[in-house]
Design a protein around this motif. Structure first.
Motif, PDB file in Angstrom:
ATOM      1  N   UNK A 128      22.590  44.301  33.566  1.00 44.58           N
ATOM      2  CA  UNK A 128      23.850  44.099  34.423  1.00 44.58           C
ATOM      3  C   UNK A 128      24.666  43.032  34.512  1.00 44.58           C
ATOM      4  N   UNK A 129      24.217  42.006  33.371  1.00 49.83           N
ATOM      5  CA  UNK A 129      25.169  40.738  33.110  1.00 49.83           C
ATOM      6  C   UNK A 129      26.239  41.465  32.182  1.00 49.83           C
ATOM      7  N   UNK A 130      27.396  40.717  32.403  1.00 49.34           N
ATOM      8  CA  UNK A 130      28.634  41.233  31.319  1.00 49.34           C
ATOM      9  C   UNK A 130      28.671  40.013  30.301  1.00 49.34           C
ATOM     10  N   UNK A 131      28.468  40.504  29.294  1.00 51.36           N
ATOM     11  CA  UNK A 131      28.413  39.712  28.217  1.00 51.36           C
ATOM     12  C   UNK A 131      29.128  39.840  26.986  1.00 51.36           C
ATOM     13  N   UNK A 132      29.618  38.636  26.330  1.00 51.34           N
ATOM     14  CA  UNK A 132      30.565  38.515  25.069  1.00 51.34           C
ATOM     15  C   UNK A 132      29.459  38.201  24.114  1.00 51.34           C
ATOM     16  N   UNK A 204      21.718  44.249  41.140  1.00 53.38           N
ATOM     17  CA  UNK A 204      23.297  44.186  40.794  1.00 53.38           C
ATOM     18  C   UNK A 204      23.951  45.265  41.088  1.00 53.38           C
ATOM     19  N   UNK A 205      25.086  45.000  41.812  1.00 51.40           N
ATOM     20  CA  UNK A 205      26.178  46.069  42.060  1.00 51.40           C
ATOM     21  C   UNK A 205      27.521  45.973  41.175  1.00 51.40           C
ATOM     22  N   UNK A 206      28.120  46.741  40.695  1.00 50.36           N
ATOM     23  CA  UNK A 206      29.477  46.945  40.052  1.00 50.36           C
ATOM     24  C   UNK A 206      30.148  48.315  40.036  1.00 50.36           C
ATOM     25  N   UNK A 207      31.372  48.338  39.546  1.00 53.33           N
ATOM     26  CA  UNK A 207      31.925  49.786  39.642  1.00 53.33           C
ATOM     27  C   UNK A 207      32.095  50.044  38.464  1.00 53.33           C
ATOM     28  N   UNK A 283      52.014  34.021  34.481  1.00 54.41           N
ATOM     29  CA  UNK A 283      50.746  34.626  34.861  1.00 54.41           C
ATOM     30  C   UNK A 283      50.598  34.445  36.245  1.00 54.41           C
ATOM     31  N   UNK A 284      49.250  35.311  36.728  1.00 58.20           N
ATOM     32  CA  UNK A 284      49.115  35.481  38.104  1.00 58.20           C
ATOM     33  C   UNK A 284      47.682  35.008  38.314  1.00 58.20           C
ATOM     34  N   UNK A 285      47.262  34.363  39.070  1.00 58.48           N
ATOM     35  CA  UNK A 285      45.892  34.120  39.866  1.00 58.48           C
ATOM     36  C   UNK A 285      45.536  34.879  40.892  1.00 58.48           C
ATOM     37  N   UNK A 286      46.045  35.902  41.083  1.00 57.83           N
ATOM     38  CA  UNK A 286      45.566  36.845  42.204  1.00 57.83           C
ATOM     39  C   UNK A 286      44.313  37.586  41.810  1.00 57.83           C
ATOM     40  N   UNK A 287      43.948  37.637  40.715  1.00 58.80           N
ATOM     41  CA  UNK A 287      42.472  38.381  40.117  1.00 58.80           C
ATOM     42  C   UNK A 287      41.493  37.199  40.046  1.00 58.80           C
ATOM     43  N   UNK A 288      41.861  36.287  40.361  1.00 57.97           N
ATOM     44  CA  UNK A 288      40.918  35.202  40.112  1.00 57.97           C
ATOM     45  C   UNK A 288      39.451  35.436  41.051  1.00 57.97           C
ATOM     46  N   UNK A 289      38.328  35.637  40.520  1.00 58.47           N
ATOM     47  CA  UNK A 289      37.249  35.713  41.256  1.00 58.47           C
ATOM     48  C   UNK A 289      36.105  35.778  40.008  1.00 58.47           C
ATOM     49  N   UNK A 290      34.625  36.017  40.856  1.00 60.25           N
ATOM     50  CA  UNK A 290      33.699  35.856  40.033  1.00 60.25           C
ATOM     51  C   UNK A 290      33.442  37.369  39.444  1.00 60.25           C
ATOM     52  N   UNK A 291      32.822  37.413  38.417  1.00 60.45           N
ATOM     53  CA  UNK A 291      32.419  38.722  37.555  1.00 60.45           C
ATOM     54  C   UNK A 291      30.840  38.954  38.066  1.00 60.45           C
ATOM     55  N   UNK A 292      31.028  40.649  38.446  1.00 63.11           N
ATOM     56  CA  UNK A 292      29.795  41.076  38.763  1.00 63.11           C
ATOM     57  C   UNK A 292      29.493  42.186  37.906  1.00 63.11           C
TER      58      UNK A 292
END
Length: 292
Positions: A128-132, A204-207, A283-292
């Motif tokens: 479920x981790x988002x990994x680079x 972990x939940x994601x879309x 730039x926009x900061x409206x999408x600033x959030x934690x990644x799930x």
């Protein structure tokens, strides 16, 4: 041509650091001796001459200014947090093109810069981790996907549905939208839809996104070898990932699973969105959030 920024940063830090050390141990004492000799040899000291004898060379002056900055950046980027920009839509809807993300570099262990050798184990990737990670076909390129299969897992993909160790991954339809990846004027644009689906990998939940007009994928199953990870994009029908490592229809994209020594870190936050900085848009900061 891909510049090896980590190598450039390490070299720049080392060179400026060595120049600062060389100045401290040898050049600076020489300048002080020259000033002392000058003062002893003349009756009337010229302040300008004295200042000239003690002046640092330009290269040393710049090195002294840049070395602390480069050293801090090297430590932060190599061992703590590194910023990345999302260049493609393979992780939609979780990540959009133009998102700037932060990646935790120590979540999966402390690694030497450039060599990427793990020297201090901290943790391992979790399902479920988002990994680079470094793209196996060209390690100079960074990829980002979601960890689906851990070492020893048996992963299957049947009718756009994931199965892990024989158990179907739980999903739930959230909404159906127009497919924004079908270009305007395309004859199938009016019929193109995507299902936005909630998916659970463990707790972990994601879309994810599933296209209704995507080509069917033959049922496949993979066994994840030790020291490797099975990576899949959230935009399931538009992602070059571990599912296609043995697909004869995509020979240019075969890369399989990700070995442990290609891991860069865990993506944990979106801090800015800037889809096209070349146009000098704000730039926009409206999408600033934690990644799930």
């Amino acid at each position: 041509m891909h510049l090896n920024f980590p190598l450039i940063l390490v070299l720049a830090t080392a060179i400026t650091g060595l120049l600062v050390l060389l100045d401290r141990l040898w050049l600076a004492p020489g300048r002080r001796r020259a000033q002392a000799n000058y003062q002893q040899q003349v009756d009337a000291v010229n302040p300008l001459t004295l200042e000239k004898l003690g002046k640092e060379p330009v290269l040393i002056e710049y090195s002294r200014s840049f070395f602390p900055v480069l050293a801090v950046v090297l430590v932060l980027r190599s061992f703590l947090v590194e910023p990345f920009q999302i260049p493609s839509g393979s992780m939609k809807p979780t990540l959009e093109v133009g998102d700037f993300i932060l990646v935790n570099k120590f979540a999966y262990g402390i690694r030497l810069p450039v060599l990427d050798t793990k020297i201090i184990p901290v943790g391992d990737p979790e399902r479920g981790d988002v990994m680079v990670f470094r793209y196996p076909n060209d390690p100079r390129i960074n990829y980002i996907k979601r960890v689906v299969g851990l070492p020893g897992d048996r992963v299957a993909y049947v009718d756009k549905q994931l199965f892990i160790n024989g158990e179907q991954v739980r999903t739930e339809l959230v909404e159906q939208l127009q497919d924004d990846e079908v270009p305007a004027g395309h004859p199938l644009q009016a019929m193109a839809r995507v299902d936005v689906v909630r998916e659970w990998l463990g707790e972990d939940e994601h879309r994810i996104r599933l296209k209704n007009l995507a080509q069917p994928v033959l049922p496949q199953e993979w066994l994840v070898p030790e020291g490797h990870y099975f990576m899949v994009g959230d935009n399931r029908d538009n992602s070059n990932d571990s599912r296609f490592w043995n697909d004869p229809q995509m020979p240019q994209q075969l890369w399989g699973m990700v070995p442990d020594n290609y891991i860069v870190g865990k993506a944990f936050a979106v801090w800015m969105h800037w889809p096209d900085p070349k146009l000098k848009s704000l730039p926009s900061f409206s999408r600033a959030s934690l990644i799930h």
